[in-house]
Enzyme design. Sequence first.
Site, PDB file in Angstrom:
ATOM      1  CB  SER A  98      49.878  24.290 123.580  1.00  0.00           C
ATOM      2  OG  SER A  98      50.367  25.563 123.284  1.00  0.00           O
ATOM      3  CG  HIS A 123      47.086  25.961 119.877  1.00  0.00           C
ATOM      4  ND1 HIS A 123      46.215  26.308 120.882  1.00  0.00           N
ATOM      5  CD2 HIS A 123      48.319  25.991 120.457  1.00  0.00           C
ATOM      6  CE1 HIS A 123      46.893  26.544 121.995  1.00  0.00           C
ATOM      7  NE2 HIS A 123      48.164  26.355 121.764  1.00  0.00           N
TER       8      HIS A 123
END
EC number: 3.4.21.92
Length: 194
Positions: A98, A123
């Site tokens: 992330s 993501h």
Amino acid sequence: MNLIPTVIETTNRGERAYDIYSRLLKDRIIMLGSQIDDNVANSIVSQLLFLQAQDSEKDIYLYINSPGGSVTAGFAIYDTIQHIKPDVQTICIGMAASMGSFLLAAGAKGKRFALPNAEVMIHQPLGGAQGQATEIEIAANHILKTREKLNRILSERTGQSIEKIQQDTDRDNFLTAAEAKEYGLIDEVMEPEK
């Protein structure tokens, strides 16, 4: 329990005890080994600014083993890395997920690394909203703008198209170190020195 090792350094002036992170900082090494929140970001930013003030020519080494965290806290670190004069080498150990993967890609081009068994996960930003419909709409628009900004920067840092970034970050996308290199998130997979 948070156990921080202590290192004893002996010089001609005697012995001095350092926590391991302070000792690594003397060698221009910063560890990001936790979830990214405002406190962690303030600590990392402070260390980056301190090392720039000490020597604005020498590289800084940011080791990353992080599940990610707050987007705004991550942007504080990202913007500081881009702002300071010294190159920041980023090294993924374990996992950069992330916002951790975003910071991994933020390193100086040609100086972004991962260890052979490290993993990288990209993501789209996560968020939630509650309240009246208009408040939820405002929050949804904000997270979409944030996603566009993250995608644009990742596109610039990796060389991938914005469309590909958007497609590849639609869901959790786990990459090996070699795949992260092929994708452009890092420049090299570090091989053992032995």
